[in-house]
Design a protein around this motif. Structure first.
Motif, PDB file in Angstrom:
ATOM      1  N   GLN A 327      47.568 -16.335   2.567  1.00 55.55           N
ATOM      2  CA  GLN A 327      47.575 -15.235   3.535  1.00 55.55           C
ATOM      3  C   GLN A 327      48.888 -14.460   3.464  1.00 55.55           C
ATOM      4  O   GLN A 327      48.899 -13.224   3.392  1.00 55.55           O
ATOM      5  CB  GLN A 327      47.410 -15.781   4.962  1.00 55.55           C
ATOM      6  N   SER A 328      49.993 -15.181   3.493  1.00 51.38           N
ATOM      7  CA  SER A 328      51.301 -14.533   3.509  1.00 51.38           C
ATOM      8  C   SER A 328      51.578 -13.779   2.219  1.00 51.38           C
ATOM      9  O   SER A 328      52.152 -12.685   2.246  1.00 51.38           O
ATOM     10  CB  SER A 328      52.398 -15.577   3.749  1.00 51.38           C
ATOM     11  N   CYS A 329      51.179 -14.350   1.079  1.00 49.38           N
ATOM     12  CA  CYS A 329      51.359 -13.641  -0.194  1.00 49.38           C
ATOM     13  C   CYS A 329      50.574 -12.333  -0.210  1.00 49.38           C
ATOM     14  O   CYS A 329      51.036 -11.318  -0.744  1.00 49.38           O
ATOM     15  CB  CYS A 329      50.939 -14.539  -1.357  1.00 49.38           C
ATOM     16  N   ARG A 330      49.398 -12.363   0.393  1.00 49.47           N
ATOM     17  CA  ARG A 330      48.609 -11.133   0.500  1.00 49.47           C
ATOM     18  C   ARG A 330      49.298 -10.137   1.436  1.00 49.47           C
ATOM     19  O   ARG A 330      49.364  -8.941   1.134  1.00 49.47           O
ATOM     20  CB  ARG A 330      47.199 -11.467   0.992  1.00 49.47           C
ATOM     21  N   ASN A 331      49.813 -10.619   2.559  1.00 50.47           N
ATOM     22  CA  ASN A 331      50.500  -9.728   3.497  1.00 50.47           C
ATOM     23  C   ASN A 331      51.757  -9.113   2.888  1.00 50.47           C
ATOM     24  O   ASN A 331      52.105  -7.958   3.176  1.00 50.47           O
ATOM     25  CB  ASN A 331      50.903 -10.506   4.759  1.00 50.47           C
ATOM     26  N   LEU A 332      52.436  -9.895   2.038  1.00 47.78           N
ATOM     27  CA  LEU A 332      53.703  -9.442   1.458  1.00 47.78           C
ATOM     28  C   LEU A 332      53.507  -8.628   0.180  1.00 47.78           C
ATOM     29  O   LEU A 332      54.475  -8.051  -0.322  1.00 47.78           O
ATOM     30  CB  LEU A 332      54.585 -10.661   1.135  1.00 47.78           C
ATOM     31  N   HIS A 333      52.284  -8.594  -0.354  1.00 48.14           N
ATOM     32  CA  HIS A 333      51.989  -7.855  -1.593  1.00 48.14           C
ATOM     33  C   HIS A 333      52.959  -8.272  -2.700  1.00 48.14           C
ATOM     34  O   HIS A 333      53.651  -7.441  -3.297  1.00 48.14           O
ATOM     35  CB  HIS A 333      52.069  -6.345  -1.354  1.00 48.14           C
ATOM     36  N   ILE A 334      53.009  -9.574  -2.971  1.00 45.36           N
ATOM     37  CA  ILE A 334      54.052 -10.112  -3.836  1.00 45.36           C
ATOM     38  C   ILE A 334      54.000  -9.582  -5.268  1.00 45.36           C
ATOM     39  O   ILE A 334      55.026  -9.609  -5.968  1.00 45.36           O
ATOM     40  CB  ILE A 334      54.001 -11.650  -3.854  1.00 45.36           C
ATOM     41  N   ILE A 427      38.676 -25.437  -3.031  1.00 46.08           N
ATOM     42  CA  ILE A 427      37.749 -24.558  -2.301  1.00 46.08           C
ATOM     43  C   ILE A 427      38.480 -23.736  -1.235  1.00 46.08           C
ATOM     44  O   ILE A 427      38.306 -22.512  -1.179  1.00 46.08           O
ATOM     45  CB  ILE A 427      36.596 -25.367  -1.691  1.00 46.08           C
ATOM     46  N   PRO A 428      39.317 -24.334  -0.364  1.00 42.91           N
ATOM     47  CA  PRO A 428      40.064 -23.514   0.612  1.00 42.91           C
ATOM     48  C   PRO A 428      40.925 -22.442  -0.048  1.00 42.91           C
ATOM     49  O   PRO A 428      41.010 -21.317   0.461  1.00 42.91           O
ATOM     50  CB  PRO A 428      40.927 -24.542   1.345  1.00 42.91           C
ATOM     51  N   VAL A 429      41.573 -22.763  -1.167  1.00 41.64           N
ATOM     52  CA  VAL A 429      42.412 -21.777  -1.854  1.00 41.64           C
ATOM     53  C   VAL A 429      41.556 -20.630  -2.368  1.00 41.64           C
ATOM     54  O   VAL A 429      41.914 -19.448  -2.219  1.00 41.64           O
ATOM     55  CB  VAL A 429      43.186 -22.441  -3.012  1.00 41.64           C
ATOM     56  N   PHE A 430      40.415 -20.948  -2.956  1.00 42.66           N
ATOM     57  CA  PHE A 430      39.528 -19.901  -3.466  1.00 42.66           C
ATOM     58  C   PHE A 430      38.995 -19.031  -2.332  1.00 42.66           C
ATOM     59  O   PHE A 430      39.004 -17.801  -2.416  1.00 42.66           O
ATOM     60  CB  PHE A 430      38.363 -20.538  -4.229  1.00 42.66           C
ATOM     61  N   LEU A 431      38.535 -19.669  -1.242  1.00 40.84           N
ATOM     62  CA  LEU A 431      37.973 -18.912  -0.123  1.00 40.84           C
ATOM     63  C   LEU A 431      39.017 -18.000   0.509  1.00 40.84           C
ATOM     64  O   LEU A 431      38.743 -16.840   0.827  1.00 40.84           O
ATOM     65  CB  LEU A 431      37.403 -19.867   0.922  1.00 40.84           C
ATOM     66  N   GLU A 432      40.230 -18.517   0.680  1.00 42.32           N
ATOM     67  CA  GLU A 432      41.281 -17.696   1.279  1.00 42.32           C
ATOM     68  C   GLU A 432      41.662 -16.542   0.358  1.00 42.32           C
ATOM     69  O   GLU A 432      41.965 -15.441   0.815  1.00 42.32           O
ATOM     70  CB  GLU A 432      42.518 -18.565   1.561  1.00 42.32           C
ATOM     71  N   THR A 433      41.609 -16.776  -0.943  1.00 35.13           N
ATOM     72  CA  THR A 433      41.945 -15.730  -1.905  1.00 35.13           C
ATOM     73  C   THR A 433      40.977 -14.562  -1.837  1.00 35.13           C
ATOM     74  O   THR A 433      41.372 -13.403  -1.966  1.00 35.13           O
ATOM     75  CB  THR A 433      41.982 -16.310  -3.331  1.00 35.13           C
TER      76      THR A 433
END
Length: 658
Positions: A327-334, A427-433
Motif C-alpha cells: 500500500q505504502s509503495c503505491r502511495n509513494l509512487h516509488i 496471495i495477500p501480496v498479489f491481491l494487494e498489488t
C-alpha cells in the motif's frame, strides 16, 4: 565492515558471472514454442531469477559502498555545554494487556537523561480504558485518550501529538520495553546534528529520526519450535541490526514502528503520521526522507519486546506488514516519484521486491517438481552447458552473499524462513498489488492461545513436502551412471527444497510452553536471611524472571533444602528490593545453585525488580548464527526431539490405559 581489494574483485566477479548466466537464460533457454502453461511458468521462473539476483546485487554493492566510506556508527555523547532538549515519550496502546503495558510504562520512568524533568511520558490509549488511566496515575505519567478513532494507530498518534510540543518525540509500542540507556543512545545524534548544522548548514542535512533495533526478549517461532534458542538469532535481527543499518549508512534508514526518536518539526512538515496505509511507520519514514531529512539506524538494542510464537499470530503479523508495505509503495509512487533520491528509490524498490520473495520461492519449489513428476520442461538447456554457465556464477554468488552478510543469519537459514512464509504470503501480496485490500486488521496477539485450528497450518507444507519426496524417488528410481549425473541438477534442487520444507513442518508443529515468564541472565547482588538465625548470607543471581530467580551463595558451604521458605534483599544499582521466597530446586553442581520463587509486596520494590529484569537484552538468546551447527545438524536434532515427544506421549497413554 572492511572489505579488502581482492575480496572486492571476487564480489565483482560474482556479479559479472551472474549477469552472464542471466543473459544466457533469457536468450537461449526459454521454451518459446512450448505449451502456453509451460511458457508462462518458464517466464515466471526466469523473471524470479532476475529479481533474486538484482536484490543480491544491491546487498553486495551496498556492502562495498559501506567499506569504501569506512562507516563506523558511534553513539555521540551529550554536549552538556549545549541546552538539553525536551522530549515527549509516547506509548501507544489500543487493547493490549495492561500487565504488558505496565512493564513498558515502568521502564520509561527509569530512562536516564541529563535533565529528567524534560522527559514527558504519555500513554496514548484510544480504547478509553479506566484501568489504563489508573496505570498512568499510578506512575505519574500523562494519559491521552480519544473516542471514535477510525484511523487506527496513526490516528491515535496524531491525536496525541496535537497536544504535545517538545522538539523531540519518541514512540513505543505497548510491548516494546526501553532500556535505561535508550535516550542516551539516541538523543545525542540530534544534538550533534544541530551543532554540525550551526557550524556548516550548507553541507549538513537535518536529522529526521533515529531508529533503534527491534529486539525481542523471547525466542521467536523459528528459535522456539526448532529447539534452536542457543544457535540461531531472532529472525528479525537480520533486518534491524544489519540491513536497516546499511540503509542508515546511506542516510535513509526505514522507520519500523517503535523505539525510534523523531525531530518533531520533521513530522509536522510531512503532515503527521499517514492514515491511508496500515504501515504508517514505513510510509512516514520515507516521507521524512523525501522532505530532505536524513535517518539512521543503530546496531545495539536499547529496548526489547515480545514476539509471537504461534503460527497463526506470526502469519497474521507478516500479512499485515506485506499488505501495508505494498500500500505504502503505491502511495509513494516509488518507481517514478521525482522527489526520491536514487539510493532511496533503490532501497524502497528492494523493500517492495522483498515481499515478492515468497512468490519466487514457490516458483523455485514448483519448477523441479514439474519436471520430475510431469516431465514439464521449463528450461531448455544442455546439462554440460548449464554446468559451465550456471554453476560457477551460482556458487560464487552464494559464497559472496555469505561473506557479505553479517554473522546474524546465513543464507541457508534465510531460505528456510522464506519457505515457511511463502504459502501464506504470496496471495495477500498479489491481491494487494492489484488493489484488493483486506477488510480489517487486528493488533497481533502476544498472549499465545493454541487451538486445533493452529495444527491445520501444517497442511501446505505437508503437501509440498510429500510431493517433493515423491519427486525425488520417482525421478531417481532406476537411474544409473550418466543418467544420475545428468539429472543431478534437478535432484539437487529437490533435496534442497525437501530440507527446507522439513524445517517448515517442524516449525508448524506446536511445542509446549512450560514457562510462564522469560528468564534473563542477570548478575545482581543480594543477601538471604538464613532461616532460624540472625545471619545474612550474600549471593549473586544467575538469571531472573517475573516468577523467580536463581542464585549462588558466595559462601558455598551454606545449604538450604528444597521447599525452604526464606526472606531476603536484592539490589538494583544499590536500590534494595525486599522479597520473600521459597526454594523450588537445588542443583547439586559446582557451584551449587538454587531456583526460587519471589514475592514482593511493596510497589516501589516491584517496579525496581521489573527494571532489573528488563533493563538490557536477553543474553540467554544468541545475537548471531552459530555456523558450526549446520542445517543437517538442526534437522537431526529436531527429528530426535519429536521422536522423544512421541515416545513420551505413547508411554503416558499406555500408563493411563494399563
Amino acid at each position: 565492515m572492511r572489505i579488502s581489494w581482492h575480496r572486492k574483485i571476487v564480489y565483482v566477479l560474482a556479479i559479472a558471472l551472474s549477469v552472464l548466466y542471466l543473459l544466457w537464460r533469457v536468450l537461449f533457454t526459454i521454451p518459446w514454442h512450448a505449451h502456453l502453461f509451460t511458457l508462462i511458468f518458464a517466464l515466471m521462473l526466469v523473471g524470479s531469477e532476475i529479481v533474486s539476483n538484482l536484490t543480491a546485487f544491491v546487498l553486495i554493492i551496498f556492502r562495498i559502498l559501506e567499506s569504501k566510506k569506512n562507516h563506523k556508527l558511534v553513539i555521540p555523547k551529550f554536549d552538556l555545554s549545549q541546552p538539553v532538549p525536551a522530549i515527549d515519550v509516547l506509548i501507544v496502546t489500543h487493547n493490549e494487556d495492561v500487565a504488558l503495558l505496565r512493564k513498558t510504562v515502568n521502564a520509561t520512568t527509569f530512562m536516564d537523561y541529563p535533565e529528567k524533568y524534560k522527559v514527558h511520558i504519555y500513554i496514548a490509549d484510544d480504547g478509553n480504558r479506566p484501568e489504563v488511566q489508573q496505570l498512568a496515575t499510578e506512575y505519574h505519567v500523562g494519559y491521552i485518550t480519544m473516542e471514535n478513532n477510525k484511523k487506527a494507530k496513526a490516528g491515535n498518534i496524531n491525536h496525541a501529538m496535537a497536544q504535545l510540543d517538545s522538539p523531540l518525540f519518541a514512540i513505543f509500542d505497548t510491548d516494546m520495553i526501553p532500556f535505561s540507556n535508550f535516550l542516551m543512545s539516541s538523543v545525542p545524534f540530534f544534538t550533534t546534528n544541530w551543532a554540525q548544522r550551526v557550524a556548516d548548514d550548507n553541507e549538513t542535512k537535518p536529522l529526521g529520526f533515529v531508529q533503534t533495533p527491534q529486539s525481542f526478549y523471547n525466542a521467536d517461532i523459528f528459535q522456539f519450535n526448532l529447539f534452536s534458542e542457543n544457535y540461531v538469532a531472532n529472525e528479525q535481527d537480520y533486518f534491524s541490526r544489519d540491513v536497516n543499518v546499511l540503509n542508515g549508512y546511506n542516510e535513509t534508514a526505514l522507520f519500523t514502528g517503535s523505539n525510534a526518536v523523531f525531530l518533531r518539526a520533521a513530522i509536522d512538515e510531512v503532515g503527521g503520521f499517514p492514515t491511508d496505509t496500515i504501515t504508517e511507520d514505513f510510509e512516514l519514514g520515507t516521507q521524512i526522507n523525501m522532505a530532505g531529512y536524513t535517518s539512521l539506524a543503530t546496531t545495539q538494542p536499547v529496548s526489547s519486546g515480545i514476539t509471537p510464537v504461534d503460527v497463526k499470530g506470526v502469519i497474521k503479523q507478516r500479512t499485515r506488514w506485506a499488505r501495508g508495505v505494498i500500500q505504502s509503495c503505491r502511495n509513494l509512487h516509488i518507481f517514478w516519484n521525482p522527489r526520491l533520491s536514487l539510493i532511496n528509490r533503490i532501497i524502497l524498490i528492494n523493500t517492495y521486491l522483498y515481499w515478492w520473495t515468497f512468490t519466487r520461492r514457490l516458483i523455485y519449489i514448483a519448477a523441479p517438481l514439474l519436471y520430475a513428476l510431469f516431465k514439464v520442461q521449463v528450461v531448455n538447456a544442455n546439462f554440460w552447458v548449464l554446468m559451465i554457465i550456471w554453476a560457477p556464477g551460482y556458487f560464487l554468488l552464494h559464497y559472496v552473499l555469505s561473506d557479505a552478510s553479517s554473522k546474524i543469519r546465513n543464507e541457508r537459514w534465510g531460505e528456510i524462513q522464506e519457505t515457511f512464509f511463502a504459502p501464506y504470503l504470496f496471495i495477500p501480496v498479489f491481491l494487494e498489488t492489484i488493489g484488493i485490500k483486506a477488510k480489517k486488521f487486528k493488533v497481533t496477539e502476544k498472549n499465545v492461545k493454541f487451538s486445533f485450528k493452529d495444527r491445520l497450518y501444517i497442511l501446505p507444507y505437508l503437501f509440498l513436502w510429500s510431493m517433493t519426496l515423491l519427486a525425488i524417488i520417482k525421478f531417481n528410481y532406476g537411474k544409473w551412471g550418466s543418467e544420475i549425473i545428468v539429472g543431478s541438477v534437478i535432484t539437487f534442487w529437490l533435496v534442497m527444497h525437501f530440507i527446507n520444507l522439513s524445517f517448515c513442518l517442524f516449525v508448524s508443529m506446536k511445542r509446549d510452553i512450560y514457562r510462564k515468564s522469560e528468564r534473563f541472565a542477570r548478575e545482581a547482588p543480594g543477601k538471604v536471611l538464613i532461616p532460624g538465625t540472625n545471619r545474612w548470607a550474600r549471593f549473586t543471581t544467575r538469571d531472573v524472571s517475573e516468577g523467580g530467580f536463581s542464585f549462588e551463595f558466595k559462601d558455598q558451604s551454606i545449604r538450604m533444602p528444597q521447599g525452604q521458605p526464606f526472606s531476603g534483599i536484592l539490589y538494583r544499582h544499590h536500590h534494595p528490593i525486599r522479597f520473600t521466597s521459597k526454594v523450588v530446586r537445588v542443583v547439586e553442581r559446582e557451584p551449587v545453585w538454587y531456583a526460587v520463587t519471589i514475592n514482593i509486596e511493596q510497589a516501589r520494590d516491584q517496579n525496581n525488580y521489573l527494571e532489573l529484569i528488563h533493563d538490557g537484552d536477553n543474553q540467554l538468546l544468541p545475537k548471531a548464527q552459530d555456523n558450526w551447527i549446520t542445517p543437517l545438524d538442526e534437522l537431526h536434532m529436531n527429528v530426535l526431539m519429536h521422536l522423544k515427544n512421541i515416545e513420551r506421549t505413547l508411554t503416558s497413554f499406555m500408563r493411563q490405559n494399563s
